[in-house]
Motif scaffolding. Sequence first.
Motif, PDB file in Angstrom:
ATOM      1  N   ARG A   1      59.589  57.032  33.622  1.00 34.16           N
ATOM      2  CA  ARG A   1      58.935  57.977  32.667  1.00 34.16           C
ATOM      3  C   ARG A   1      58.111  58.566  33.882  1.00 34.16           C
ATOM      4  NH1 ARG A   1      57.089  55.325  28.318  1.00 34.16           N
ATOM      5  NH2 ARG A   1      58.730  56.080  27.175  1.00 34.16           N
TER       6      ARG A   1
ATOM      7  N   GLU B   1      55.519  57.074  36.397  1.00 33.02           N
ATOM      8  CA  GLU B   1      54.319  56.294  35.926  1.00 33.02           C
ATOM      9  C   GLU B   1      55.030  55.141  35.264  1.00 33.02           C
ATOM     10  OE1 GLU B   1      51.288  57.506  35.250  1.00 33.02           O
ATOM     11  OE2 GLU B   1      51.784  59.417  36.301  1.00 33.02           O
ATOM     12  N   GLU B   2      56.199  54.865  34.904  1.00 27.14           N
ATOM     13  CA  GLU B   2      57.024  53.479  34.504  1.00 27.14           C
ATOM     14  C   GLU B   2      58.335  53.614  34.633  1.00 27.14           C
ATOM     15  OE1 GLU B   2      56.754  51.388  30.219  1.00 27.14           O
ATOM     16  OE2 GLU B   2      56.194  53.609  30.256  1.00 27.14           O
TER      17      GLU B   2
ATOM     18  N   LEU C   1      54.628  63.034  28.985  1.00 27.84           N
ATOM     19  CA  LEU C   1      55.078  62.523  29.805  1.00 27.84           C
ATOM     20  C   LEU C   1      56.840  62.499  29.335  1.00 27.84           C
ATOM     21  CD1 LEU C   1      53.601  58.943  30.148  1.00 27.84           C
ATOM     22  CD2 LEU C   1      53.229  60.887  31.791  1.00 27.84           C
TER      23      LEU C   1
ATOM     24  N   GLY D   1      55.106  61.221  35.025  1.00 24.72           N
ATOM     25  CA  GLY D   1      53.822  62.104  34.620  1.00 24.72           C
ATOM     26  C   GLY D   1      53.253  62.942  35.710  1.00 24.72           C
ATOM     27  N   ARG D   2      51.793  63.108  35.650  1.00 27.00           N
ATOM     28  CA  ARG D   2      51.422  64.238  36.718  1.00 27.00           C
ATOM     29  C   ARG D   2      51.465  63.720  38.227  1.00 27.00           C
ATOM     30  NH1 ARG D   2      48.309  68.330  34.502  1.00 27.00           N
ATOM     31  NH2 ARG D   2      47.834  68.084  32.250  1.00 27.00           N
ATOM     32  N   ASN D   3      51.626  62.398  38.226  1.00 25.33           N
ATOM     33  CA  ASN D   3      51.483  61.803  39.571  1.00 25.33           C
ATOM     34  C   ASN D   3      53.009  61.231  40.147  1.00 25.33           C
ATOM     35  OD1 ASN D   3      48.717  62.241  40.062  1.00 25.33           O
ATOM     36  ND2 ASN D   3      48.276  60.673  38.840  1.00 25.33           N
TER      37      ASN D   3
END
Length: 66
Positions: A23, A30-31, A1, A25-27
């Motif tokens: 953060r 994420e955060e 990430l 990620g792939r989608n």
Amino acid sequence: LQEFGTSVDSQVTELPFFASKVRLGRNGVEEFLPLGPLSDYERASLEKAKKELATSVEKGVSFIRK
């Protein structure tokens, strides 16, 4: 990430939009990362900035709805 800064629907302040560290990620996001510890000076500056930003956000949202 990986971590990036972006203006997104805010989960860090009460404003509907706020530049926040996130953060990714792939989608996508994420955060949402917190602001972290702030000094008294930084907290006061943030409160002042939020008042100014609230007005700008209102103008931008109003413009988009037209």
